[in-house]
Design a protein around this motif. Structure first.
Motif, mmCIF file in Angstrom:
data_model
loop_
_atom_site.group_PDB
_atom_site.id
_atom_site.type_symbol
_atom_site.label_atom_id
_atom_site.label_comp_id
_atom_site.label_asym_id
_atom_site.label_seq_id
_atom_site.Cartn_x
_atom_site.Cartn_y
_atom_site.Cartn_z
ATOM 1 N N SER A 1 37.372 42.700 35.612
ATOM 2 C CA SER A 1 38.340 42.480 36.565
ATOM 3 C C SER A 1 38.562 44.000 37.299
ATOM 4 O O SER A 1 38.568 44.863 36.712
ATOM 5 C CB SER A 1 39.786 42.431 35.885
ATOM 6 N N ILE A 2 38.487 43.509 38.729
ATOM 7 C CA ILE A 2 38.651 44.803 39.425
ATOM 8 C C ILE A 2 39.744 44.709 40.726
ATOM 9 O O ILE A 2 40.340 43.615 40.932
ATOM 10 C CB ILE A 2 37.403 45.133 40.156
ATOM 11 N N ARG A 3 40.210 45.592 41.073
ATOM 12 C CA ARG A 3 41.268 45.891 42.328
ATOM 13 C C ARG A 3 40.259 46.519 43.419
ATOM 14 O O ARG A 3 39.625 47.313 43.143
ATOM 15 C CB ARG A 3 42.402 46.547 41.892
ATOM 16 N N THR A 4 40.438 45.683 44.396
ATOM 17 C CA THR A 4 39.812 46.195 45.597
ATOM 18 C C THR A 4 40.565 45.909 46.971
ATOM 19 O O THR A 4 41.559 45.232 46.931
ATOM 20 C CB THR A 4 38.260 45.533 45.802
ATOM 21 N N SER A 5 40.002 46.186 47.936
ATOM 22 C CA SER A 5 40.687 46.180 49.167
ATOM 23 C C SER A 5 40.383 44.430 49.654
ATOM 24 O O SER A 5 39.433 44.388 49.590
ATOM 25 C CB SER A 5 40.307 47.141 50.181
ATOM 26 N N PRO A 6 41.228 43.954 50.397
ATOM 27 C CA PRO A 6 40.839 42.598 51.227
ATOM 28 C C PRO A 6 39.396 42.805 51.985
ATOM 29 O O PRO A 6 38.788 41.753 51.988
ATOM 30 C CB PRO A 6 41.868 42.443 52.124
#
Length: 63
Positions: free
Chosen positions: A10-15
């Motif tokens: 799972s990663i968080r990234t920009s739109p």
């Protein structure tokens, strides 16, 4: 050779990055997950990154 897929990432990234991933995956007719795998494998191949195969689990090595 088919890989066992039993790990979750799972990663968080920009739109913007998410949209670029979606566009790249569509161009290659892949899922986003498959595109990430492909990109990581390509990067590793280009940069000589290898992973030693883990030892098989079992009774071997027990006294």
């Amino acid at each position: 050779m088919k890989r066992l897929k039993n790990e979750t990432l799972s990663i968080r990234t920009s739109p913007e990055i998410k949209d670029l991933l979606r566009l790249a995956a569509e161009r290659e007719r892949r899922s986003a997950a498959s595109m990430v795998e492909s990109l990581v494998l390509e990067y590793a191949r280009e940069h000589g990154i290898t992973q030693a195969k883990p030892a098989a689990k079992g009774k071997a090595g027990k006294a």
